[in-house]
Design a protein around this motif. Structure first.
Motif, short mmCIF file in Angstrom:
data_model
loop_
_atom_site.label_atom_id
_atom_site.label_comp_id
_atom_site.label_asym_id
_atom_site.label_seq_id
_atom_site.Cartn_x
_atom_site.Cartn_y
_atom_site.Cartn_z
N ALA A 168 7.61 1.63 -6.75
CA ALA A 168 7.45 3.09 -6.68
C ALA A 168 7.11 3.70 -8.03
CB ALA A 168 8.72 3.73 -6.12
N GLU A 169 7.74 3.22 -9.08
CA GLU A 169 7.47 3.77 -10.42
C GLU A 169 6.00 3.58 -10.81
OE1 GLU A 169 8.89 3.16 -15.04
OE2 GLU A 169 10.20 2.49 -13.43
N MET A 170 5.50 2.38 -10.59
CA MET A 170 4.10 2.11 -10.91
C MET A 170 3.17 2.88 -9.98
SD MET A 170 2.03 0.63 -12.97
CE MET A 170 2.91 -0.67 -13.78
N ALA A 171 3.58 3.06 -8.73
CA ALA A 171 2.76 3.83 -7.79
C ALA A 171 2.62 5.28 -8.26
CB ALA A 171 3.38 3.78 -6.39
N ILE A 172 3.71 5.86 -8.75
CA ILE A 172 3.63 7.24 -9.26
C ILE A 172 2.75 7.31 -10.50
CG2 ILE A 172 4.97 9.06 -10.41
CD1 ILE A 172 7.13 8.64 -8.33
N GLN A 173 2.90 6.36 -11.40
CA GLN A 173 2.07 6.36 -12.61
C GLN A 173 0.59 6.20 -12.26
OE1 GLN A 173 3.58 3.38 -15.29
NE2 GLN A 173 5.57 4.39 -15.48
N ASN A 174 0.29 5.28 -11.36
CA ASN A 174 -1.10 5.08 -10.96
C ASN A 174 -1.64 6.30 -10.20
OD1 ASN A 174 -1.01 2.58 -12.13
ND2 ASN A 174 -0.86 1.44 -10.22
N VAL A 209 4.82 7.10 -0.85
CA VAL A 209 5.55 6.53 0.28
C VAL A 209 4.84 5.25 0.69
CG1 VAL A 209 6.31 6.92 2.65
CG2 VAL A 209 6.08 8.87 1.09
N LYS A 210 5.63 4.19 0.88
CA LYS A 210 5.01 2.96 1.36
C LYS A 210 4.39 3.22 2.73
CE LYS A 210 7.81 -0.48 -0.99
NZ LYS A 210 8.79 -1.57 -0.82
N SER A 211 3.15 2.80 2.87
CA SER A 211 2.42 3.04 4.12
C SER A 211 3.16 2.51 5.33
CB SER A 211 1.03 2.42 4.06
OG SER A 211 0.26 3.08 3.09
N HIS A 212 3.79 1.35 5.19
CA HIS A 212 4.46 0.75 6.35
C HIS A 212 5.72 1.52 6.75
CE1 HIS A 212 7.84 -1.22 4.32
NE2 HIS A 212 7.00 -1.57 3.37
N ASP A 213 6.19 2.45 5.91
CA ASP A 213 7.37 3.27 6.26
C ASP A 213 7.00 4.55 7.00
OD1 ASP A 213 9.20 1.50 5.18
OD2 ASP A 213 9.16 2.45 3.20
N LEU A 272 0.86 -1.18 0.00
CA LEU A 272 0.00 0.00 0.00
C LEU A 272 0.89 1.23 0.00
CD1 LEU A 272 -2.92 1.10 0.23
CD2 LEU A 272 -2.58 1.10 2.72
N TRP A 273 0.59 2.19 -0.85
CA TRP A 273 1.34 3.44 -0.97
C TRP A 273 0.44 4.61 -0.60
CZ3 TRP A 273 6.46 3.36 -2.81
CH2 TRP A 273 6.89 2.14 -3.32
N GLU A 274 1.00 5.57 0.12
CA GLU A 274 0.29 6.82 0.41
C GLU A 274 0.74 7.83 -0.64
OE1 GLU A 274 -2.10 6.87 2.60
OE2 GLU A 274 -1.58 4.83 3.20
N VAL A 275 -0.21 8.58 -1.16
CA VAL A 275 0.05 9.52 -2.25
C VAL A 275 -0.11 10.95 -1.77
CG1 VAL A 275 -0.69 10.25 -4.55
CG2 VAL A 275 -0.83 7.82 -3.91
N PHE A 276 0.89 11.77 -2.09
CA PHE A 276 0.87 13.20 -1.76
C PHE A 276 1.04 13.98 -3.05
CE2 PHE A 276 2.31 10.81 1.84
CZ PHE A 276 1.67 11.40 2.93
#
Length: 96
Positions: A33-39, A56-60, A9-13
């Motif tokens: 991360a690359e796919m997370a930014i594209q999505n 940012v990965k949620s777990h971080d 899970l990624w958090e988006v800002f």
């Protein structure tokens, strides 16, 4: 990690324009991360309202406990000299 259920899970800002802060827009699952930014771009900036995206990965993410509010934030209340009301801003400064 081909199974979507295993994707982190990624958090988006998103920063909506230059000079403004990034704001939390939401969350999404992606394999990297690359796919997370594209999505995130496709999901949260469909109308070209963003100039920058952070993921940012949620777990971080480490957060304080709301029950610790008094011990964390009350000491700052007695230091009013740190508040921005004591400073004059020059003309032309925006987004503060």
């Amino acid at each position: 990690m081909n199974n979507r259920r295993e994707w982190p899970l990624w958090e988006v800002f998103v920063r909506s324009r230059d000079g403004l802060n990034h704001k939390h827009a939401g969350s999404l699952h992606a394999p990297d991360a690359e796919m997370a930014i594209q999505n995130a771009r496709d999901l949260y900036t469909r109308r070209s309202e963003g100039v920058s995206i952070w993921v940012v990965k949620s777990h971080d993410i480490v957060a304080s406990d709301p029950s610790d509010k008094e011990s964390l934030f009350d000491p700052a209340a007695s230091k009013v000299y740190r508040h921005p009301t004591f400073y004059d801003l020059p003309e032309g400064v925006e987004n503060i």
